[in-house]
Design an enzyme around this catalytic site. Structure first.
Site, PDB file in Angstrom:
ATOM      1  N   GLY A  15       1.420   6.424  -5.452  1.00  0.00           N
ATOM      2  CA  GLY A  15       2.591   7.290  -5.660  1.00  0.00           C
ATOM      3  C   GLY A  15       2.169   8.637  -6.223  1.00  0.00           C
ATOM      4  CB  ALA A  26      -9.059  19.156 -15.220  1.00  0.00           C
ATOM      5  CB  VAL A  27     -11.650  16.454 -11.331  1.00  0.00           C
ATOM      6  CG1 VAL A  27     -12.840  15.869 -10.586  1.00  0.00           C
ATOM      7  CG2 VAL A  27     -10.923  15.362 -12.122  1.00  0.00           C
ATOM      8  NE  ARG A  76       2.164   3.098  -2.558  1.00  0.00           N
ATOM      9  CZ  ARG A  76       3.109   3.945  -2.986  1.00  0.00           C
ATOM     10  NH1 ARG A  76       3.845   4.603  -2.131  1.00  0.00           N
ATOM     11  NH2 ARG A  76       3.309   4.116  -4.284  1.00  0.00           N
ATOM     12  CG  ASP A 107      -0.580  -0.831 -11.554  1.00  0.00           C
ATOM     13  OD1 ASP A 107       0.184   0.082 -11.195  1.00  0.00           O
ATOM     14  OD2 ASP A 107      -0.337  -2.032 -11.355  1.00  0.00           O
ATOM     15  CB  THR A 130       1.952   6.109 -12.347  1.00  0.00           C
ATOM     16  OG1 THR A 130       3.258   5.530 -12.351  1.00  0.00           O
ATOM     17  CG2 THR A 130       1.225   5.573 -13.559  1.00  0.00           C
ATOM     18  CG  ASP A 132       7.144   4.118 -12.105  1.00  0.00           C
ATOM     19  OD1 ASP A 132       8.178   4.806 -12.143  1.00  0.00           O
ATOM     20  OD2 ASP A 132       6.725   3.574 -11.076  1.00  0.00           O
ATOM     21  CG  ASP A 134       3.963   1.260 -14.091  1.00  0.00           C
ATOM     22  OD1 ASP A 134       3.139   2.173 -13.990  1.00  0.00           O
ATOM     23  OD2 ASP A 134       4.440   0.663 -13.111  1.00  0.00           O
ATOM     24  NE  ARG A 176      10.216   0.173  -5.835  1.00  0.00           N
ATOM     25  CZ  ARG A 176       9.320   0.875  -5.143  1.00  0.00           C
ATOM     26  NH1 ARG A 176       8.102   0.442  -5.010  1.00  0.00           N
ATOM     27  NH2 ARG A 176       9.660   1.999  -4.583  1.00  0.00           N
ATOM     28  CD  GLU A 227      13.028   2.425  -8.128  1.00  0.00           C
ATOM     29  OE1 GLU A 227      11.990   2.993  -8.452  1.00  0.00           O
ATOM     30  OE2 GLU A 227      13.505   2.491  -6.989  1.00  0.00           O
ATOM     31  CD  GLN A 259      14.227   9.648 -11.027  1.00  0.00           C
ATOM     32  OE1 GLN A 259      14.123   8.982 -12.039  1.00  0.00           O
ATOM     33  NE2 GLN A 259      14.698   9.148  -9.902  1.00  0.00           N
TER      34      GLN A 259
END
Ligand code: ADP
Length: 327
Positions: A15, A26-27, A76, A107, A130, A132, A134, A176, A227, A259
């Protein structure tokens, strides 16, 4: 003994998140500062397998720190789940002479990197990106702060019209598996109810509180739903409210992909810059097969194989705050 690294590749995977460009910048610039050749890999692992690779210099990352999305594009990649796909990717890296890989993603991308680095002799380092937030082991992930601020701005606007008409608004935000965007944006906009995957949603008690408001003839209420909430998202919540309170004027707004977009916030640019620098420095010091996060305002290096979703726990303090402040 540290493997000497001279050429590195950088890619964004999974994502997209605002701030990924700042991390790429930066890299690239840190790599060049340390005398490395830096290669950009387009479209994540897919582009790696397809050899969609180009050499980058300081100028190739000029004027991108403030831009959303990712200049390297993201994807993906089904093939990368299979050993054969990862073998192809390794052969491409060998052919190009790339001896270290920086993966900016979530992740899922890190799980791909674990398999890759265990099967092939290629040092990998992750940067937590990410919206999220998470991933365990880091207080920040690139994109979260921007996404939350976008949600807050949108919800504030919705609140104006909600108050003008005495309506119930149910706003669905992304998340999610994790409710962080809902929690942060919900508290920051004064939402009466915040529904998140981390705890069971008690719709019956929400209905009771709405019925009480109906009796007081003040049926204005803001519900922010992640969601992935177990009740089923904003449309399901809306249906349930309408069934139980037929007189209510209920409106749903699903914020969706706005978002993910937009200029990254100052915070996201800053953490992306710090993480990007540290990722390259860490690779060169021989600390790899980890991802870079920030914990208690210090850089944190978490083994890629420990990259797991940050699920299930929301502090009691936060839950108390929601309850007390929304009454
Ligand atoms: P995110 O990195 O945002 O969590 P995904 O979960 O979609 O996104 O993962 C991005 C990509 O990483 C996948 O499309 C796939 O190519 C690769 N990937 C994810 N999990 C694995 C895995 N277990 N093995 C190999 N590759 C994986």
């Amino acid at each position: 003994m540290n493997k000497e690294i001279k050429k590195i590749g950088v890619l964004t995977s999974g994502g997209d998140a605002p701030g990924m460009n700042a991390a790429i910048r930066a890299v690239v610039r840190t790599g060049i500062y340390f005398g490395l050749d830096v290669f950009g890999i387009r479209r994540g692992f897919q582009g790696l397998i397809e050899e969609d690779i180009f050499q980058m210099d300081s100028r190739s990352v000029a004027n991108i720190i403030q831009r959303g999305g990712t200049m390297l594009k993201t994807a993906r990649c089904k093939e990368f789940y299979e050993y054969e796909g990862r073998k192809k990717a390794y052969e491409v890296l060998k052919k190009k002479g790339i001896d270290g890989l920086v993966i900016i993603g979530g992740d899922g991308s890190f799980r791909g990197a674990v398999n890759f680095s265990q099967e092939f002799d290629i040092p990998c380092i992750g940067i937590a990106g990410t919206i999220d937030k998470d991933i365990q082991g880091t207080d920040f992930t690139i994109g979260f702060d921007t996404a939350v601020n976008t949600a807050v701005e949108a919800i504030d606007k919705i609140r104006d019209t909600m108050e003008a008409h005495d309506r119930i608004f149910i706003i669905e935000v992304m998340g999610r598996d994790a409710g962080y965007i809902a929690l942060h944006s919900g508290i920051a906009t004064g939402a009466e109810n915040i529904l998140i995957p981390e705890r069971k949603t008690d719709m019956n008690s929400i209905i009771l509180s709405l019925q009480e408001k109906e009796r007081r003839k003040k049926l204005v209420n803001l519900i922010v739903v992640a969601e992935g909430d177990d009740f089923g998202g904003a449309n399901e919540v809306s249906k349930f409210v309408k069934e139980n309170i037929p007189a209510a004027e209920v409106r749903v707004c699903i914020l969706g992909h706005i978002q993910r977009g937009g200029a990254p916030s100052c915070m996201d640019r800053l953490i992306a810059s710090r993480m990007g620098y540290q990722a390259v420095e860490s690779l060169l010091k021989g600390r790899y097969n980890v991802f870079v996060g920030i914990l208690n305002n210090k850089m944190n290096y978490i083994p890629l194989e420990n990259a797991v979703k940050n699920k299930g726990k929301v502090s009691e303090e936060w839950l108390k705050i929601i309850k007390i402040l929304a009454t």
